[in-house]
Design a protein around this motif. Structure first.
Motif, short mmCIF file in Angstrom:
data_model
loop_
_atom_site.label_atom_id
_atom_site.label_comp_id
_atom_site.label_asym_id
_atom_site.label_seq_id
_atom_site.Cartn_x
_atom_site.Cartn_y
_atom_site.Cartn_z
N UNK A 118 46.07 -31.53 -0.69
CA UNK A 118 45.97 -30.09 -0.38
C UNK A 118 47.38 -29.49 -0.32
N UNK A 119 48.27 -29.94 -1.22
CA UNK A 119 49.67 -29.54 -1.15
C UNK A 119 49.87 -28.03 -1.30
N UNK A 120 49.16 -27.41 -2.25
CA UNK A 120 49.36 -25.97 -2.45
C UNK A 120 49.00 -25.19 -1.19
N UNK A 121 47.89 -25.58 -0.57
CA UNK A 121 47.44 -24.90 0.65
C UNK A 121 48.44 -25.10 1.79
N UNK A 122 48.91 -26.35 1.91
CA UNK A 122 49.86 -26.65 2.99
C UNK A 122 51.18 -25.90 2.79
N UNK A 123 51.63 -25.81 1.55
CA UNK A 123 52.86 -25.04 1.27
C UNK A 123 52.67 -23.59 1.69
N UNK A 124 51.51 -23.01 1.36
CA UNK A 124 51.24 -21.62 1.74
C UNK A 124 51.35 -21.44 3.25
N UNK A 125 50.74 -22.38 3.99
CA UNK A 125 50.73 -22.25 5.46
C UNK A 125 52.13 -22.44 6.02
N UNK A 126 52.84 -23.48 5.58
CA UNK A 126 54.18 -23.74 6.10
C UNK A 126 55.12 -22.58 5.77
N UNK A 171 39.27 -3.95 10.69
CA UNK A 171 38.49 -4.25 9.50
C UNK A 171 39.35 -4.91 8.41
N UNK A 172 40.54 -4.31 8.20
CA UNK A 172 41.42 -4.83 7.15
C UNK A 172 41.88 -6.25 7.46
N UNK A 173 42.16 -6.52 8.73
CA UNK A 173 42.60 -7.86 9.10
C UNK A 173 41.42 -8.84 9.16
N UNK A 174 40.24 -8.27 9.41
CA UNK A 174 39.06 -9.12 9.59
C UNK A 174 38.84 -10.09 8.45
N UNK A 175 39.11 -9.66 7.23
CA UNK A 175 38.89 -10.52 6.06
C UNK A 175 39.88 -11.69 6.02
N UNK A 176 40.92 -11.62 6.86
CA UNK A 176 41.92 -12.70 6.86
C UNK A 176 41.62 -13.75 7.91
N UNK A 204 40.14 -16.54 10.27
CA UNK A 204 39.26 -17.69 10.09
C UNK A 204 38.96 -18.30 11.45
N UNK A 205 37.72 -18.75 11.60
CA UNK A 205 37.34 -19.30 12.89
C UNK A 205 38.01 -20.63 13.19
N UNK A 206 38.57 -21.30 12.14
CA UNK A 206 39.28 -22.55 12.36
C UNK A 206 40.63 -22.34 13.05
N UNK A 207 41.10 -21.10 13.08
CA UNK A 207 42.33 -20.83 13.82
C UNK A 207 43.44 -20.20 12.99
N UNK A 208 44.66 -20.29 13.55
CA UNK A 208 45.79 -19.55 12.98
C UNK A 208 46.25 -20.11 11.62
N UNK A 209 46.23 -21.42 11.46
CA UNK A 209 46.74 -21.99 10.21
C UNK A 209 45.90 -21.56 9.02
N UNK A 210 44.59 -21.61 9.18
CA UNK A 210 43.71 -21.18 8.09
C UNK A 210 43.78 -19.67 7.89
N UNK A 211 44.07 -18.96 8.96
CA UNK A 211 44.26 -17.51 8.84
C UNK A 211 45.52 -17.21 8.02
N UNK A 212 46.59 -17.98 8.27
CA UNK A 212 47.80 -17.81 7.46
C UNK A 212 47.52 -18.12 6.00
N UNK A 213 46.76 -19.17 5.77
CA UNK A 213 46.45 -19.56 4.39
C UNK A 213 45.70 -18.43 3.68
N UNK A 214 44.67 -17.90 4.35
CA UNK A 214 43.90 -16.80 3.76
C UNK A 214 44.81 -15.61 3.47
#
Length: 768
Positions: free
Chosen positions: A574-582, A606-611, A613-623
């Motif tokens: 999952x390197x591409x995803x991890x790079x995005x988050x880091x 509303x605008x932020x809502x699409x970003x 994620x219930x998994x938390x901040x890291x997945x929110x950064x990825x989105x």
DNA sequence: GAGCACTGC
């Protein structure tokens, strides 16, 4: 409605909201003859005091008259300005000192011109020429060239690039091309001056003077342990004592006190430059234990170009900083003129943080609205790091409308990082927020602490840049005397994990034996070694592993580097995803701007809502990164609609590009497709894999929900709360992982993700 | 319900 009661018996009483504040007795300075020490400019005192040198140092203060100095080389349009610098008269002395010594400590106060002139004085010296030498490498002899360049290190990127531009103009060989992201190593144009900072390198062929950040020279040290391309290293602003400059000093000391075989016998000259006169630690460090005689460390002090600053302390300790600040500001504002022959007379106040600044701003604005309309107006400008670029810029602009005084309320960003023009009055609250690592707890604290004398002097000096100034300290002279002389260097305040790995990668086996001006506690170093062992960066015998070497090659903290390496593993993939988050988490404090009011939150919900994620901040950064890079029309507007910090987002994109490039070059992944890519949300399964991957670097940065509904950390068993900036704030999950752990008003976990409790022992059992 | 400041081939 706040209102000043003009006809009250006490003219000095002011009313702001429901507070009544008395101005009486404030800023009424003690008569001079009562002062045991004249209240003059303390900076001058400090300078005079340091003129007495300990034995064993050559001191060269007075020097040749300006007429004996060589005429300047370079662009004639700068001659007059350069010759007017205090340093100009000392150029022969500086040249002579460097002919006679390998190490020179140079103290030059703000405005002396040391950062721009010293390199120009030296590069034509004989010892600065490039030479061909024979090097003995593993039994055989090979030819190599040594020397020719001078490196000038800076703690900040902007300083390195702006100094390089300035000096190249003075030299008559301007750095051509537009600003920005040129990552090309060289340029076809020939020039004397170049610079090298992260994301931006401009080193024309023929460069003799290279300005770079401290971190960049540490990186060069990894490839070239003897710094063979340099004849001299100028370490500028050493008094700021960053971790990088402390490590760099250690490596430089090893080079100059070693046998020089790696440089073909040619010595490396080292010029240490400080704006603070108190350099005894530094001088002792470079002279102690050297193979050369003690007097090879020479010392020179050059006066600054600073107007006198009158310093006033409060007669009594102030119970309420805000109240005291308000009184001081309005006393000044109503009694002092708006400008004089030197220019504007604006006010700069040093406060501890954003919250204090914003509440002070409200109080000042409320009170200002009650002032006599015939008085000049005031306009308040907050100034702290998390402000947008435009808002910061406002504080530097001359004010519109002549009948208004500018009041800048700043954190210690204005102490070193930026200069606010027009300031003639400084108000110093005597404190600043300091981050301190607690090795035993494995966490940090961020608390307001008293500043050092050095810092107080630095703050006061900000009033005397453009004309004679005044500094009002909101504490007593007795309190000032109790302050530490210097700030605690960063290496004693931070997690030394990264510093220890840096040493290991540069061939330091016994890190406890490495020369440092200030040594961290053994406990801190041992803690770092244990953590590095858990990360798989060092082996059981303490030597660096291949994993550790790979980790050092990434410009991110060791834990993030470990996560990157795990992500390239087929098990996670999952390197591409991890790079995005880091990229997002290391780009700054937070890419999401904080929203103060309920309305503002509602507006972007509303605008932020699409970003989110219930998994938390890291997945929110990825989105966020995925949606941002998928956006092809107007990224600026996209950020504004979601109240995303554009500066940090752009920085994140730069980091992403750099990390992707590095991973491709190291064979960890294929060249990824160009942006924009269509947005596809990651599946919950993929999300779990990404989080498990992060857990490889942050295994112990986890906490489990206890029966009493509190989170208890894996390391240390502390109770920790989810920080309000997290998307998981207020939620209860069976377990969490966090990237940061900071004590402020209580223990907070930041950058939090929901995990399963079973993943923690799983990650622990996978150590290499 | 809260955020000193920097930095890295």
């Amino acid at each position: 409605m706040p209102r000043r009661r003009k006809n009250e018996a006490n003219e000095h009483l002011i009313r702001v909201g429901n507070r009544v504040i008395s101005l009486e007795g404030y800023l009424t300075k003690k008569p001079r003859n009562e002062d045991p020490v004249p209240e003059g400019n303390r900076q001058v005192e400090q300078v005079v005091a340091s003129h007495s040198q300990p034995d064993g140092f050559k001191t060269e203060r007075d020097s040749e008259s300006p007429s004996s100095a060589k005429p300047p080389t370079g662009d004639p349009q700068y001659f007059a300005t350069r010759q007017a610098l205090p340093l100009w008269a000392h150029q022969e002395a500086i040249r002579r000192l460097l002919r006679q010594n390998d190490v020179v400590v140079l103290v030059g106060e703000t405005g002396s011109g040391k950062s721009t002139q010293v390199p120009q004085f030296l590069y034509q010296e004989k010892w600065c020429q490039r030479r061909r030498v024979n090097l003995k490498v593993a039994g055989s002899t090979q030819e190599a060239s040594v020397g020719g360049m001078i490196a000038i290190t800076q703690p900040r990127r902007v300083a390195a690039t702006t100094l390089a531009h300035r000096v190249s103009r003075e030299a008559g060989t301007p750095l051509s091309g537009g600003e920005g992201n040129s990552t090309s190593k060289g340029s076809p144009t020939k020039g004397l001056v170049g610079y090298s900072v992260r994301f931006d390198h401009r080193v024309p062929s023929g460069t003799r003077l290279k300005y770079l950040t401290e971190g960049m020279l540490l990186q060069e040290l990894l490839r070239d342990p003897h710094l063979r391309q340099y004849s001299a290293i100028i370490v500028d602003e050493i008094h700021e004592r960053s971790v990088d400059v402390d490590l760099l000093s250690g490596f430089l000391k090893q080079i100059i006190s070693g046998d020089k075989a790696g440089r073909g016998g040619i010595p490396l000259k080292v010029i240490i430059m400080s704006a603070t006169a108190n350099v005894n630690t530094i001088k002792a460090f470079f002279s102690d234990g050297a193979s050369e005689p003690k007097d090879s460390v020479a010392f020179l002090q050059v006066e600054g170009r600073q107007f006198p600053v009158d310093i006033a302390h409060t007669p009594k300790p102030v119970p309420d900083i805000q109240e005291s600040l308000l009184k001081t500001i309005f006393k000044l504002h109503t009694e002092e003129s708006l400008s004089d022959k030197h220019g504007r007379k604006d006010i700069l106040a040093f406060l501890t943080g954003q919250e204090e600044i914003e509440s002070a701003q409200r109080l000042i604005e409320e009170h200002a609205s009650t002032l006599d309309p015939k008085l000049p107006k005031v306009k308040v400008f907050p100034l702290f790091g998390q402000l947008s670029m435009e808002a910061q810029h406002d504080a530097f602009q001359p004010i519109k409308g002549g009948f208004t005084r500018k009041i800048v309320l700043a954190t210690n960003i204005a102490e070193t990082s930026v200069t606010v023009p027009g300031v003639r009055y400084v108000i110093d609250c005597g404190k600043s927020k300091v981050k301190q690592f607690r090795p035993r707890l494995g966490m940090e604290s961020l608390l307001a602490m008293p500043i050092s004398k050095s810092s107080a002097i630095q703050r006061a000096g900000r009033a005397g840049r453009e004309g004679p100034g005044k500094c009002f300290r909101l504490y007593t002279e007795e309190t000032y005397e109790t302050l530490e002389t210097m700030d605690l260097p960063e290496i004693l305040r931070t997690d030394v994990l990264s510093a220890v790995l840096t040493m290991k990668a540069r061939g330091i086996d016994d890190v406890l034996d490495f020369p440092l001006m200030d040594r961290p506690e053994i406990e801190s170093v041992e803690n770092a070694l244990v953590q590095l062992h858990i990360l798989g960066a060092i082996a059981d015998d303490g030597s660096i592993t291949d994993m550790g070497r790979k980790m050092v090659s990434f410009p991110v903290a060791p834990r993030y580097a470990r996560v990157l390496l795990a992500a390239a593993d087929a098990k996670y993939d999952c390197l591409l995803e991890v790079i995005d988050i880091i990229s997002c988490v290391t780009s700054g404090e937070d890419i999401f701007l904080q929203l103060r009011s309920e309305e503002a939150r509602e507006e972007v919900k509303e605008a932020r809502g699409e970003l989110f994620r219930r998994e938390g901040d890291l997945l929110t950064y990825l989105t966020t990164m995925q949606r941002y890079t998928a956006e092809n029309s107007d990224r600026l507007r996209w950020c504004k609609e979601r109240k995303i910090n554009i500066r940090n987002m752009k920085r994140a994109l730069n980091i992403r590009k750099q990390l992707r490039g590095l991973c491709v070059r190291q064979g960890m992944m294929e060249q990824p497709d160009e942006d924009p890519q269509p947005f596809v949300p990651v599946s919950p399964e993929k999300a779990s894999i990404i989080l498990k991957c992060f857990l490889r670097g942050f295994t112990l940065k986890s906490a489990i929900l206890a029966p009493d509904r509190s989170y208890v950390t894996s390391q240390g068993k502390h109770v920790v709360a989810i920080h309000p900036s997290s998307v998981l704030h207020g939620q209860k999950k069976e377990a969490i992982m966090f990237l940061e752990h900071v004590f402020t008003v209580k223990n907070y976990a930041k950058k939090v993700s929901a995990i399963q409790a079973a993943w923690i022992p799983e990650a622990l059992g996978q150590g290499e």
